[in-house]
Design an enzyme around this catalytic site. Structure first.
Site, PDB file in Angstrom:
ATOM      1  N   ALA A 233      45.935  41.989  41.656  1.00  0.00           N
ATOM      2  CA  ALA A 233      45.870  40.699  40.336  1.00  0.00           C
ATOM      3  C   ALA A 233      47.560  40.665  40.209  1.00  0.00           C
ATOM      4  O   ALA A 233      47.849  39.578  39.548  1.00  0.00           O
ATOM      5  CB  ALA A 233      45.083  40.564  39.814  1.00  0.00           C
ATOM      6  N   GLY A 236      48.400  38.408  37.530  1.00  0.00           N
ATOM      7  CA  GLY A 236      47.548  36.777  37.469  1.00  0.00           C
ATOM      8  C   GLY A 236      47.857  35.736  37.652  1.00  0.00           C
ATOM      9  O   GLY A 236      46.589  34.891  36.862  1.00  0.00           O
ATOM     10  N   LYS A 238      47.256  33.411  40.669  1.00  0.00           N
ATOM     11  CA  LYS A 238      45.493  33.627  40.798  1.00  0.00           C
ATOM     12  C   LYS A 238      44.568  33.220  40.568  1.00  0.00           C
ATOM     13  O   LYS A 238      43.919  32.814  40.117  1.00  0.00           O
ATOM     14  CB  LYS A 238      46.303  33.801  42.383  1.00  0.00           C
ATOM     15  N   ASP A 256      44.679  45.768  39.477  1.00  0.00           N
ATOM     16  CA  ASP A 256      46.429  46.231  39.638  1.00  0.00           C
ATOM     17  C   ASP A 256      46.028  47.369  39.999  1.00  0.00           C
ATOM     18  O   ASP A 256      45.848  48.277  39.317  1.00  0.00           O
ATOM     19  CB  ASP A 256      46.966  45.361  39.287  1.00  0.00           C
ATOM     20  N   ASP A 283      43.273  53.951  39.857  1.00  0.00           N
ATOM     21  CA  ASP A 283      43.889  54.421  39.795  1.00  0.00           C
ATOM     22  C   ASP A 283      43.289  56.058  40.466  1.00  0.00           C
ATOM     23  O   ASP A 283      43.586  57.203  40.710  1.00  0.00           O
ATOM     24  CB  ASP A 283      43.437  54.808  38.048  1.00  0.00           C
ATOM     25  N   ASP A 301      46.149  39.945  47.696  1.00  0.00           N
ATOM     26  CA  ASP A 301      47.207  39.185  47.692  1.00  0.00           C
ATOM     27  C   ASP A 301      47.850  40.105  47.633  1.00  0.00           C
ATOM     28  O   ASP A 301      49.146  40.569  46.684  1.00  0.00           O
ATOM     29  CB  ASP A 301      47.738  38.421  46.538  1.00  0.00           C
ATOM     30  N   CYS A 354      53.163  36.587  50.667  1.00  0.00           N
ATOM     31  CA  CYS A 354      54.696  36.089  50.581  1.00  0.00           C
ATOM     32  C   CYS A 354      55.719  35.183  51.722  1.00  0.00           C
ATOM     33  O   CYS A 354      56.986  35.887  50.810  1.00  0.00           O
ATOM     34  CB  CYS A 354      54.920  35.757  48.870  1.00  0.00           C
TER      35      CYS A 354
END
Length: 404
Positions: A233, A236, A238, A256, A283, A301, A354
């Site tokens: 994420a 954030g 998205k 994340d 974690d 992503d 990306c």
């Protein structure tokens, strides 16, 4: 244009930090813009855009100026002189510009511009990878487009307003925008402006998010009431878009490995009026295992080379190394293998990057589908977005469905 000494000194100071100390350009520029409260919008724009320009064209300007890294301040002034000369700006009578060979600069530019890796100012290895994966015609067009300054694109927060209302609100604040065909929530700024100081931003009416990035949440095909996991994420962008598409109904779990990024997401969610997001730091393997077979939708992503967003992060091409690309491909396949297990039967998964490289994109999906973990999935559709055809960031997204 007349050059002002204090603004030019700021650019040189910024370049020293970026080139010689490895600092991130966006962070350096943020600091530079706080130097002098008397600077107006034009002054601030000059510092930011000139710094980014010289970072973007580092290799070309260094070749023309005949200087090598690490750059001392005299070297940086010579590169600055190249920038100004090629922009048609008259150099002032300062000691830094004594004996600047303006005619030779233009001649060297014409000569070096015949070689793509110099013309587009990229490391040899990136040019070789792009050429190998995309072919000469496509890579030549794509890397050229990646050297153009990116537009500022806003994503309307539909939890609070509509695209049409937001456009009118910004118009009243002196900011003109236009719609983008095929992007339901996007507004493009006609002229660059600092949108973060507007009441509309402070009140959570929009986020700054490229048009290509906005396609990802749409691709995920979410509905209100679903259980959705955003596995990488970050801060954030998205996640918030997904929340608006879900009308704040259902549950989004934003995950994340970096807690600091999730803290930024928490602040942004509050400003956006989003209250269906739960934050979880990855974690250990436990947070993933607890969600096995539970999610209607999962977004990956994935971390990537970022070769689709060089327009926004021109310093990234100087920080990237071939070894990183090798490592990140391993990571991409690993997160696909691990995080896909959270998708429940008949649920859907989006894998996105990306990057414009097939080795990070469709090749990763093909490898996954041939694996044991991917045997239960089928590819519904995928999409390559290239900057040279879309005018926006380079992106890839694939929608997969888990069989019942």
């Amino acid at each position: 244009m007349r050059l002002h000494r204090n603004l030019c000194f700021s650019v040189i100071d910024g370049l020293t930090l970026i080139f010689n100390e490895g600092k991130y350009a966006d962070k350096v520029i943020q600091q530079l813009l706080k130097r002098d409260k008397r600077w107006g919008a034009r002054d601030r724009a000059f510092v930011a855009e000139t710094t980014y320009d010289i970072v973007r064209w580092k290799r070309l300007y260094a070749e023309i100026a005949e200087v090598k890294e690490p750059f001392d301040r005299d070297n940086l002034w010579r590169m600055f002189a190249v920038w100004a000369t090629l922009k048609g700006i008259k150099l002032p009578d300062w000691k830094y510009f004594e004996s600047t060979p303006t005619r030779k600069i233009k001649g060297r530019f014409d000569e070096l511009s015949k070689i793509r890796k110099l013309r587009e100012s990229i490391p040899d290895w990136i040019d070789n990878v792009g050429l190998k994966e995309l072919g000469e015609a496509k890579w030549t067009k794509e890397i050229a487009k990646q050297n153009e300054q990116a537009d500022v694109i806003l994503r309307t927060n539909t939890l609070k307003t509509t695209k049409e209302k937001l456009q009118n609100i910004l118009h009243d604040q002196g900011i003109e925008t236009e719609f983008i065909k095929g992007h339901d929530s996007a507004l493009k700024l006609i002229e660059r402006a600092n949108v973060f100081v507007t009441d509309a931003f402070q009140n959570g009416l929009f986020e700054v998010q490229d048009a290509s990035s906005q396609l990802v949440a749409d691709f995920l095909d979410v509905k209100p009431g679903m259980k959705v996991v955003d596995t990488c994420a970050g801060a954030g962008g998205k996640t918030l878009h997904i929340a608006s598409l879900m009308e704040n109904k259902g549950q989004i779990i934003a995950m994340d490995i970096y807690e600091s990024k999730l803290k930024k997401l928490k602040v942004r969610a509050r400003r956006n009026g989003v209250h269906n997001v739960e934050l979880k730091v990855i974690d250990s393997t436990k947070p993933i295992k607890k969600l096995h077979n539970k999610a209607d939708r999962v977004l990956i992503d994935a971390p990537c080379s970022g070769l689709g967003v060089l327009r926004r992060n021109p310093d990234a091409k100087w920080k990237l190394e071939p070894e990183f690309l090798d490592r990140i491909r391993v990571t991409q396949q690993d997160v696909l293998q691990q995080y896909s297990r959270m998708v429940k039967p008949e649920g859907k998964l989006v894998y996105a990057t990306c990057s414009v490289l097939p080795s990070e994109n469709q090749n990763q999906v093909k490898t996954f589908l041939k694996s044991e973990a991917g045997a239960d999935f089928s590819l519904i559709k995928d999409k390559n977005v290239f900057a040279h055809t879309s005018g926006f960031d380079g992106f890839y997204m694939a929608l997969l469905e888990r069989k019942s």
